[in-house]
Design a protein around this motif. Sequence first.
Motif, PDB file in Angstrom:
ATOM      1  N   LYS A 153       3.353   9.402  -4.444  1.00 50.90           N
ATOM      2  CA  LYS A 153       3.973  10.099  -5.564  1.00 50.90           C
ATOM      3  C   LYS A 153       5.483   9.908  -5.460  1.00 50.90           C
ATOM      4  O   LYS A 153       6.110  10.387  -4.516  1.00 50.90           O
ATOM      5  N   ARG A 154       6.034   9.178  -6.420  1.00 48.68           N
ATOM      6  CA  ARG A 154       7.486   8.909  -6.393  1.00 48.68           C
ATOM      7  C   ARG A 154       8.257  10.185  -6.750  1.00 48.68           C
ATOM      8  O   ARG A 154       7.983  10.833  -7.752  1.00 48.68           O
ATOM      9  N   ILE A 155       9.227  10.502  -5.891  1.00 48.99           N
ATOM     10  CA  ILE A 155      10.076  11.664  -6.126  1.00 48.99           C
ATOM     11  C   ILE A 155      11.437  11.255  -6.679  1.00 48.99           C
ATOM     12  O   ILE A 155      11.961  11.862  -7.608  1.00 48.99           O
ATOM     13  N   ASP A 156      12.004  10.171  -6.120  1.00 48.58           N
ATOM     14  CA  ASP A 156      13.353   9.763  -6.536  1.00 48.58           C
ATOM     15  C   ASP A 156      13.552   8.294  -6.192  1.00 48.58           C
ATOM     16  O   ASP A 156      13.177   7.849  -5.105  1.00 48.58           O
ATOM     17  N   GLY A 157      14.152   7.555  -7.138  1.00 49.32           N
ATOM     18  CA  GLY A 157      14.526   6.180  -6.863  1.00 49.32           C
ATOM     19  C   GLY A 157      13.366   5.213  -6.954  1.00 49.32           C
ATOM     20  O   GLY A 157      12.201   5.594  -7.117  1.00 49.32           O
ATOM     21  N   PRO A 158      13.657   3.915  -6.797  1.00 49.93           N
ATOM     22  CA  PRO A 158      12.627   2.859  -6.814  1.00 49.93           C
ATOM     23  C   PRO A 158      11.918   2.800  -5.463  1.00 49.93           C
ATOM     24  O   PRO A 158      12.372   2.121  -4.537  1.00 49.93           O
ATOM     25  N   ALA A 159      10.818   3.533  -5.342  1.00 49.77           N
ATOM     26  CA  ALA A 159      10.166   3.702  -4.042  1.00 49.77           C
ATOM     27  C   ALA A 159       9.360   2.473  -3.664  1.00 49.77           C
ATOM     28  O   ALA A 159       8.279   2.227  -4.200  1.00 49.77           O
ATOM     29  N   GLN A 160       9.891   1.671  -2.746  1.00 51.89           N
ATOM     30  CA  GLN A 160       9.203   0.516  -2.188  1.00 51.89           C
ATOM     31  C   GLN A 160       8.662   0.915  -0.809  1.00 51.89           C
ATOM     32  O   GLN A 160       9.415   1.024   0.155  1.00 51.89           O
ATOM     33  N   VAL A 161       7.367   1.167  -0.759  1.00 53.56           N
ATOM     34  CA  VAL A 161       6.744   1.687   0.457  1.00 53.56           C
ATOM     35  C   VAL A 161       6.221   0.516   1.283  1.00 53.56           C
ATOM     36  O   VAL A 161       5.447  -0.314   0.800  1.00 53.56           O
ATOM     37  N   ARG A 162       6.661   0.461   2.515  1.00 56.95           N
ATOM     38  CA  ARG A 162       6.303  -0.634   3.420  1.00 56.95           C
ATOM     39  C   ARG A 162       5.218  -0.149   4.376  1.00 56.95           C
ATOM     40  O   ARG A 162       5.393   0.863   5.069  1.00 56.95           O
ATOM     41  N   LEU A 163       4.093  -0.849   4.414  1.00 56.14           N
ATOM     42  CA  LEU A 163       3.013  -0.561   5.363  1.00 56.14           C
ATOM     43  C   LEU A 163       2.943  -1.723   6.334  1.00 56.14           C
ATOM     44  O   LEU A 163       2.936  -2.888   5.915  1.00 56.14           O
ATOM     45  N   SER A 164       2.870  -1.399   7.616  1.00 55.82           N
ATOM     46  CA  SER A 164       2.964  -2.475   8.609  1.00 55.82           C
ATOM     47  C   SER A 164       2.208  -2.133   9.874  1.00 55.82           C
ATOM     48  O   SER A 164       1.925  -0.969  10.169  1.00 55.82           O
ATOM     49  N   LEU A 165       1.872  -3.183  10.611  1.00 56.58           N
ATOM     50  CA  LEU A 165       1.391  -3.084  11.989  1.00 56.58           C
ATOM     51  C   LEU A 165       2.490  -3.613  12.887  1.00 56.58           C
ATOM     52  O   LEU A 165       3.049  -4.688  12.628  1.00 56.58           O
ATOM     53  N   ARG A 166       2.818  -2.869  13.945  1.00 50.32           N
ATOM     54  CA  ARG A 166       3.929  -3.226  14.819  1.00 50.32           C
ATOM     55  C   ARG A 166       3.496  -3.138  16.276  1.00 50.32           C
ATOM     56  O   ARG A 166       2.512  -2.468  16.612  1.00 50.32           O
ATOM     57  N   ARG A 167       4.249  -3.797  17.108  1.00 52.81           N
ATOM     58  CA  ARG A 167       3.995  -3.704  18.540  1.00 52.81           C
ATOM     59  C   ARG A 167       4.150  -2.243  18.961  1.00 52.81           C
ATOM     60  O   ARG A 167       5.107  -1.577  18.568  1.00 52.81           O
ATOM     61  N   SER A 168       3.195  -1.742  19.723  1.00 49.61           N
ATOM     62  CA  SER A 168       3.210  -0.336  20.090  1.00 49.61           C
ATOM     63  C   SER A 168       4.499   0.047  20.809  1.00 49.61           C
ATOM     64  O   SER A 168       4.903  -0.611  21.776  1.00 49.61           O
ATOM     65  N   SER A 169       5.150   1.090  20.284  1.00 49.56           N
ATOM     66  CA  SER A 169       6.402   1.632  20.837  1.00 49.56           C
ATOM     67  C   SER A 169       7.562   0.640  20.766  1.00 49.56           C
ATOM     68  O   SER A 169       8.594   0.852  21.395  1.00 49.56           O
ATOM     69  N   ARG A 170       7.388  -0.437  19.998  1.00 42.88           N
ATOM     70  CA  ARG A 170       8.467  -1.405  19.762  1.00 42.88           C
ATOM     71  C   ARG A 170       8.543  -1.648  18.249  1.00 42.88           C
ATOM     72  O   ARG A 170       8.127  -2.688  17.746  1.00 42.88           O
ATOM     73  N   PRO A 171       9.054  -0.674  17.518  1.00 39.61           N
ATOM     74  CA  PRO A 171       8.967  -0.720  16.055  1.00 39.61           C
ATOM     75  C   PRO A 171       9.704  -1.888  15.417  1.00 39.61           C
ATOM     76  O   PRO A 171       9.408  -2.247  14.274  1.00 39.61           O
ATOM     77  N   ALA A 172      10.626  -2.502  16.127  1.00 45.15           N
ATOM     78  CA  ALA A 172      11.339  -3.644  15.544  1.00 45.15           C
ATOM     79  C   ALA A 172      10.465  -4.892  15.472  1.00 45.15           C
ATOM     80  O   ALA A 172      10.775  -5.826  14.728  1.00 45.15           O
ATOM     81  N   GLU A 173       9.345  -4.913  16.233  1.00 44.29           N
ATOM     82  CA  GLU A 173       8.481  -6.095  16.276  1.00 44.29           C
ATOM     83  C   GLU A 173       7.318  -5.920  15.301  1.00 44.29           C
ATOM     84  O   GLU A 173       6.304  -5.291  15.622  1.00 44.29           O
ATOM     85  N   VAL A 174       7.469  -6.474  14.118  1.00 42.80           N
ATOM     86  CA  VAL A 174       6.471  -6.333  13.060  1.00 42.80           C
ATOM     87  C   VAL A 174       5.425  -7.438  13.197  1.00 42.80           C
ATOM     88  O   VAL A 174       5.757  -8.625  13.243  1.00 42.80           O
ATOM     89  N   LEU A 175       4.160  -7.040  13.230  1.00 42.29           N
ATOM     90  CA  LEU A 175       3.054  -7.988  13.395  1.00 42.29           C
ATOM     91  C   LEU A 175       2.424  -8.376  12.061  1.00 42.29           C
ATOM     92  O   LEU A 175       1.905  -9.478  11.918  1.00 42.29           O
ATOM     93  N   ALA A 176       2.433  -7.464  11.102  1.00 42.26           N
ATOM     94  CA  ALA A 176       1.893  -7.714   9.762  1.00 42.26           C
ATOM     95  C   ALA A 176       2.448  -6.650   8.843  1.00 42.26           C
ATOM     96  O   ALA A 176       2.669  -5.505   9.267  1.00 42.26           O
ATOM     97  N   GLU A 177       2.681  -7.013   7.568  1.00 42.87           N
ATOM     98  CA  GLU A 177       3.249  -6.017   6.666  1.00 42.87           C
ATOM     99  C   GLU A 177       2.924  -6.350   5.221  1.00 42.87           C
ATOM    100  O   GLU A 177       2.562  -7.475   4.871  1.00 42.87           O
ATOM    101  N   THR A 178       3.053  -5.322   4.377  1.00 43.34           N
ATOM    102  CA  THR A 178       2.966  -5.459   2.932  1.00 43.34           C
ATOM    103  C   THR A 178       3.799  -4.357   2.310  1.00 43.34           C
ATOM    104  O   THR A 178       4.109  -3.356   2.960  1.00 43.34           O
ATOM    105  N   VAL A 179       4.188  -4.537   1.038  1.00 43.69           N
ATOM    106  CA  VAL A 179       5.031  -3.568   0.339  1.00 43.69           C
ATOM    107  C   VAL A 179       4.351  -3.142  -0.948  1.00 43.69           C
ATOM    108  O   VAL A 179       3.853  -3.984  -1.709  1.00 43.69           O
TER     109      VAL A 179
END
Length: 700
Positions: free
Chosen positions: A189-215
């Motif tokens: 549910k968009r509350i404000d602005g152009p909400a681009q929601v990113r869903l991703s799988l990342r290395r556990s406890s290493r959020p900078a390492e993205v393994l797969a993603e979609t928007v």
Amino acid sequence: MEYPPLRDHASQIGRTRLPPIRTYSLLALVSASLFAVSLSSAQMSESAPLPAGRPIAIRVSRPQTPQEIAPTLFSSFLEPIGHSTYGGLWADVVVNPSFEEGLWSAENLEEQWNADPDLRAASSLGLPTPWKPLDFAEGSRYAPIRGDAANSAQSMLLMPLPEKEVGIREQVYLPAARELQYHGSIWLKRIDGPAQVRLSLRRSSRPAEVLAETVLTASSAGWNPYEFHLALKPDTLASLEPADFAISLEGNSRVLIDNVSLFPDDAVDGMDPEVIALARALHSPLVRFGGNFTSAYDWHDGVGPADKRVSMLNLAWGIPEYNTFGTDEFLRFCALIHAQPQIALNLGTGRTDQAAAWVRYVNAHWGDGKGGLTWELGNELWGSYQVGYPAPAQAARLTAANSEAVHGVDPAAHLIATGGDGGLFHDWNAQMLTDDAKDFEYLSSHFIVNEGVLLPNASDDFRTMAMLAVPWGLSGRIDAMRQQAVAAHRPDLKFAFTEWLMITDSHTVPNYSNLGGAIFAGGFLNTMMRHADTVSIADMTGILEFGGIWKKRGQVYPSPAYWVLRSYAQAGPHFLLRVQDDSPTYSIAKGLVQLPDVAHAPYLDVVAALSEDQSKLILFCVNRSLTRPEQATLDLSAIGEASGMAGITTIQGNGILDENNAYAPDRISGVKHTEAIRSGGTYTFPNASITVMEIPMHAH
């Protein structure tokens, strides 16, 4: 050798003890005397051993009165407990998908926080367990919103910063070894602005390492569902390695999120395909849906559109009940594994009209719609821990009222009334056997065995042997239950052990997780078959977790006891035969609290049966001796002539504490081979083992 006339023991139908041969050597007699002295303080004694080098004599013959073995003795049991459904059978890897509070008891919540202190820190930021910030350095940019939710009571507001990603994550275990493609859905549910929601799988406890993603673009100011897909690359995750599933935003937008799911693409109607395959291989004729959760369960919560089903606390076990696995999913599971449903009705908080409505609903959604299924009238109603438990004087009337309601909807329904457990049953069953409650075919019993013994400072060896003897001692209790029913003018009443299990907190004695638990399972099933004239249903606890199938860190594997139930059920015993033998025995005094005294438990416990077409003789052999392989001579001449090679399944390990786990899922299994078995020949049964022999026969 010459055998005496067959003698029936009422407490062990189908088994007759051969008298010991009195030609022991002096050495054997001295050894036996010394052994009895050494065990006298431990309250365990042995029969005199066989002469050195002489095998046990086993003779199989037909009984005077044929007795059929019900295939439902090899049934199983499913309850939402631990990770049996969510995190087990149900393939969705997301925990707390609608961001609710109050889904765990304080004890269970504290256990999670102690195991992962970051969860405690996340809760101070308003994140419900097990969700964490994508980065704790982001500070408090999350808020639970009550009263504005797509599902249940609460949603989560994400509030990013300019040029800084803000999000939440939780640790998940993916079956990446078999499946790299994942699909899911989320309500936005968009509350404000152009909400681009990113869903991703990342290395556990290493959020900078993205393994797969979609928007996804949250384009609506109202609640809407959005589907997404994530694809891992090969070898991205090692076996048993966790990943983080993350939901995040960037820029000047704000969005409410709710009711997220993530399934592997190979899920079968929402269920784990590996679990389905192992469950199907069990050949369980019945799967019981019940347990302590039954007494507070409203089946209406688990039907209808999945997005509308509400998350709540499972009162029995203090864990989440998302209701995404409900009646329709249970029936689909039964269909997938070729089992019939056996459902326990709510006699705690439930009403008779709700019970009747559930029967009507299930009948309309199962098979040909004609009903005739097996229903259990409550669960352990004698326990004060059971939500809404009745006083003993009320139980019969409560049972009768629900019996009438069910049979009013389905006259062909088979009903199981709640009986007492295998230890303390007499007074409770006396109430259930009055005229106030007579409209049922079965009386249930539960046999959950723990390690508690009467003898102070008992050794592990003594506790082990006492635990392994208990199934043999249960025979006397079954006979007493039957005699009580006959005295109450219910001679046709059958009994149903709708839960049975060996469970301990110790790592030094038999448990459902180890080979000792498998030996207990074999002994228990042997006892059930010997009492096939009295017991018609037995449901092992459970088809998932405990004695059955486990899933940990994404790895699916069976327990040793699973292999016992599977081997027994697959063999297909149908007609019980008589067994004579002279196996050495041992007796226990001051043993387990449930059954402190067990006399003459055989080290080699054998049950014999014929297949339905009588072309196959089946021997179920449990060797309780922890250290001694038992050699036996098999006299099958009274049955016929063996023809062809016998199929032999053996379940054994390097010791009774051996178990399967996520790192060694196949340490213990049912190992098969073929061998020529002839009448008069010998076979050696490994110590601490279960052996199932399937011998092709030509009848005389």
